[in-house]
Design an enzyme around this catalytic site. Sequence first.
Site, mmCIF file in Angstrom:
data_model
loop_
_atom_site.group_PDB
_atom_site.id
_atom_site.type_symbol
_atom_site.label_atom_id
_atom_site.label_comp_id
_atom_site.label_asym_id
_atom_site.label_seq_id
_atom_site.Cartn_x
_atom_site.Cartn_y
_atom_site.Cartn_z
ATOM 1 N N GLU A 69 75.919 -95.474 -57.893
ATOM 2 C CA GLU A 69 74.509 -95.601 -58.261
ATOM 3 C C GLU A 69 74.138 -94.744 -59.479
ATOM 4 O OE1 GLU A 69 72.144 -95.084 -54.714
ATOM 5 O OE2 GLU A 69 72.945 -96.915 -53.828
ATOM 6 N N GLU A 88 78.157 -101.498 -50.781
ATOM 7 C CA GLU A 88 77.457 -100.601 -49.851
ATOM 8 C C GLU A 88 76.202 -101.259 -49.318
ATOM 9 O OE1 GLU A 88 76.838 -96.442 -51.027
ATOM 10 O OE2 GLU A 88 74.927 -96.494 -49.961
#
Length: 505
Positions: A255, A360
């Site tokens: 991220e 994820e």
Amino acid sequence: MRRLLSAFFFSFFVSLSSADVNPCILREIQENAYVCECNITYCDDVAPLGTVGKNQGVLFYTSQSGSRLQRSDFPPNSTAAPNSVQFIIDASITYQTIFGFGAAFTDAAGINLDSLPTNMSDFIINQYFSTDGLGYTVGRVPMASCDFSTHEYSYDDVANDFNLTNFNLTAEDFRYKIPYILKAKTAAGGSLRLFSTPWSPPGWMKSNGRMKGGGVMKGDMNGQYYQTWAKYFVRFFEEYHKAGIDFWGTTIQNEPTSGLDPFWKWQTMYLSAAMERDFLKGTLGPTLRGSPFAQNLSIMIVDDQRNNLPAWPDTILLDPDAAKYVSGIALHWYEDIETSPSLLTQTHQNHPDYFIFGTEACTGYLPLQGHPELGSWPRAEQYANDLIQDLLNWSTGWMDWNLVLDMQGGPNWVGNFVDAAIIVDSSRNIYYKNPMWHVMGHFAKFIRPGSVRISGEFQNLHDANVEGVAFKAPDGSRVAVILNKDAVSQPRSLNFANHSQNQIK
């Protein structure tokens, strides 16, 4: 009752008695919220598919009212019942090839497995990774600490150690990751694709001086700090190789857009698409290719929300010097509700030679939801819906987050508690299988690596609450996963038709 259905058809079945399977010990946590409870001596298992023959099939279904991967014989060409769903398969129209489903070996997962008697933790691993269980084939491994650790640590916390003289794996690797990865690899028959993800370099390499919180790499792009960071990747793969574990792939940064927030609560580092491109082509790619332990890694870009599509992959993959190091595009699901899955299809159309993979997902991450909800059907349905939509839009697989968490949804050193498919109550030597576990089973157990998505369409159905996706398995059989999100008010029966000109096995 709401149902999730996996249908095998144009295969053959052998009838199985209930004595062949350990049934779920069903516990109603609250109204319409059921878990399967497992203890030190007993846990339910999944009925085997059995052997299957031409023009016959097997049905597995899971429902809000408590059915869990319940198996029954299924006639694919039965007469259509009133209010039936007609799902038409055409295996002559093909899309992406699937390489698997799985979850992450976080510190938290290992701590919870380690808190149980060995026979229980071994059984959890087997039920996740063996073909008698869900048959997971992919595992994600954080590179050093993440939020699902008990503290902030890297593999070299000695400032200005540009030669990485002090690089070493930690107690967390040797106790909570490596042993369970090795067990999972054995349970999976040796066929387990592992990929790594870093959350942050050591704090001394970052502009804010900590792994926690937003910041960028110190120094110029591809300067001394970036070069050391690339070598850090290689050292990770070398040390894991010494422990008997080799990796299939890696992402570049978890991220990366979160690194813009200076108050980000846990480990991160900012990279823009252009920065990721320049680091990859200038330092990371050549460094990994120069290592015998990393030279064949599948490198995935993005590893962030799909609202970064298609611009982020465009920035990197339109540069041939960067694109030559890339194998795929990694995505997280946390903002999927705000964006269309068609962004995946657009990205595939722009870059058809690169796979798309969901790396994820978890529930309970939103404000005021940060804890497990045992037996939650809405959370299971979130999984099923996202899996189907991603697969319909060229995803080659999908990853759950932590394999197991505790009753609080951790441990997590910054209190970022979430839910998981298996929740452990170590004080009682009990663990609970949430409905999410069985949802993952409908996909992972039956859509095996090498399966190819094929055309699957509902006939005369204009109902967004019924979704489905179809595949041709490596053995030639057909697999469909159907979700009815409105089964309480609109129960439906299934009817299948095959419009493929391909020979049916």
